[in-house]
Design an enzyme around this catalytic site. Structure first.
Site, short mmCIF file in Angstrom:
data_model
loop_
_atom_site.label_atom_id
_atom_site.label_comp_id
_atom_site.label_asym_id
_atom_site.label_seq_id
_atom_site.Cartn_x
_atom_site.Cartn_y
_atom_site.Cartn_z
N ASN A 9 -8.81 -6.89 0.95
CA ASN A 9 -9.71 -6.74 2.10
C ASN A 9 -11.03 -6.21 1.57
OD1 ASN A 9 -11.05 -6.03 4.42
ND2 ASN A 9 -9.61 -4.42 5.03
N LYS A 11 -13.65 -5.68 3.23
CA LYS A 11 -14.35 -4.87 4.24
C LYS A 11 -15.82 -5.30 4.29
CE LYS A 11 -10.91 -1.31 3.56
NZ LYS A 11 -10.53 0.09 3.63
N HIS A 92 -7.03 -3.54 11.97
CA HIS A 92 -7.24 -2.58 10.88
C HIS A 92 -7.67 -1.24 11.48
CE1 HIS A 92 -8.87 -0.63 7.35
NE2 HIS A 92 -8.19 -1.48 6.62
N GLU A 94 -9.84 0.77 10.66
CA GLU A 94 -11.30 0.95 10.78
C GLU A 94 -11.82 0.28 12.04
OE1 GLU A 94 -12.18 -0.41 6.84
OE2 GLU A 94 -11.22 1.40 6.04
N GLU A 162 -0.62 0.80 6.79
CA GLU A 162 -1.71 1.48 6.12
C GLU A 162 -1.90 2.87 6.74
OE1 GLU A 162 -4.51 -1.66 4.17
OE2 GLU A 162 -5.27 -1.15 6.14
N GLY A 168 -8.86 4.60 1.13
CA GLY A 168 -10.11 4.98 0.47
C GLY A 168 -10.16 6.42 0.01
N SER A 207 -5.18 2.98 -0.94
CA SER A 207 -5.35 3.47 -2.31
C SER A 207 -4.41 2.82 -3.32
CB SER A 207 -5.23 5.01 -2.35
OG SER A 207 -6.28 5.60 -1.60
P1 13P Z 1 -8.28 1.09 -0.08
O1 13P Z 1 -7.40 0.23 -0.96
O2 13P Z 1 -9.71 1.08 -0.49
O3 13P Z 1 -7.69 2.46 0.11
O4 13P Z 1 -8.27 0.40 1.38
C1 13P Z 1 -7.06 0.03 1.94
C2 13P Z 1 -7.33 -0.81 3.13
O5 13P Z 1 -7.80 -0.32 4.15
C3 13P Z 1 -7.07 -2.25 3.04
O6 13P Z 1 -7.15 -2.86 4.29
#
Ligand code: 13P
Length: 244
Positions: A9, A11, A92, A94, A162, A168, A207
């Protein structure tokens, strides 16, 4: 047998120049043992799909529940498909946080994706406060029940667990904690969808990096990963693909 899936992803990262990473990834892993999916920002879906030419799958990061209409700035499932996407990430954390997406909205978006023949990668996961309150399974169970549409099948839906606090941050749950939630998700899906629920792929996200991928992939009911930051570089994502 559930086919393993390494999903990236990107983002809100990536410009046309970033497509060199996709070329490098495909060159380094021309015949991966797992399915590989990259979900770039919508601006890059078409170019990435053309470049990938079916060697890896390409997906969107969101879609609108409606097929078309007066929704400025939004993208429909049909548009993603037309651009070359085969998958779309939905719900997601976010988007749940930044755009106040509810389970009902995520479910409606998932139905729209399935209606267009896209595979919906539906995300669930608890916040740190919810975990500290002992509510992890209740939260994940509620998100699953509310976000996964009734017509979901093993071929059309993937679930990504997640934990919000692991995204992150460089922090990951213990392997026991990942197993507990993935086993719970499996039981919920089998309870609702029977044998079909046993075939739905469950990804862990938060992560994931080359250094921890192999141990996470060995956990019960982990069928792959949804990778954020480490999916941006071919070397890192390639190492995760190789681990899977
Ligand atoms: P990270 O791998 O940067 O922690 O992000 C995970 C994520 O949100 C994937 O959708």
């Amino acid at each position: 047998m559930r086919k393993k899936l390494a999903a990236g992803n990107w983002k809100m990262n990536g410009l046309k120049a970033s497509l060199t990473e996709v070329e490098a990834l495909i060159a380094a892993h021309p015949a991966p043992a797992c399915e590989v999916l990259l979900c770039p920002p919508a601006t890059l879906v078409s170019a990435m799909a053309a470049l990938a030419a079916g060697r890896i799958a390409v997906g969107g990061q969101d879609c609108h529940p409606k097929a078309s209409g007066a929704h400025t700035g939004d993208i429909s499932a049909a548009m993603l498909k037309d651009a070359g996407a085969s998958h779309v990430i939905l719900g997601h954390s976010e988007r749940r946080a930044d755009h106040a997406e509810t389970d009902a909205l995520v479910c409606a978006k998932s139905e729209a994706a399935l209606a267009e023949g896209l595979t919906a990668v539906i995300c669930v996961g608890e916040t740190e406060a919810e975990r500290d309150a002992g509510a992890t399974l209740a939260v994940v169970g509620r998100q699953l029940a509310g976000s996964v549409p009734a017509q979901a099948t093993a071929a059309t839906v993937v679930i990504a667990y997640e934990p919000v606090w692991a995204i992150g941050t460089g922090r990951t749950p213990t392997l026991e904690q990942i197993a507990e939630v993935h086993d719970f998700i499996r039981a919920e899906l089998v309870g609702r969808f029977g044998a079909e629920g046993d075939g739905v792929r469950l990804l862990y996200g938060g992560s994931v990096k080359p250094a921890n991928a192999a141990e996470i992939f060995a956990v019960s009911n982990v069928d792959g990963a949804l990778v954020g930051g480490a999916s941006l570089k071919a070397a890192d994502f390639g190492a995760i693909v190789a681990a899977l």
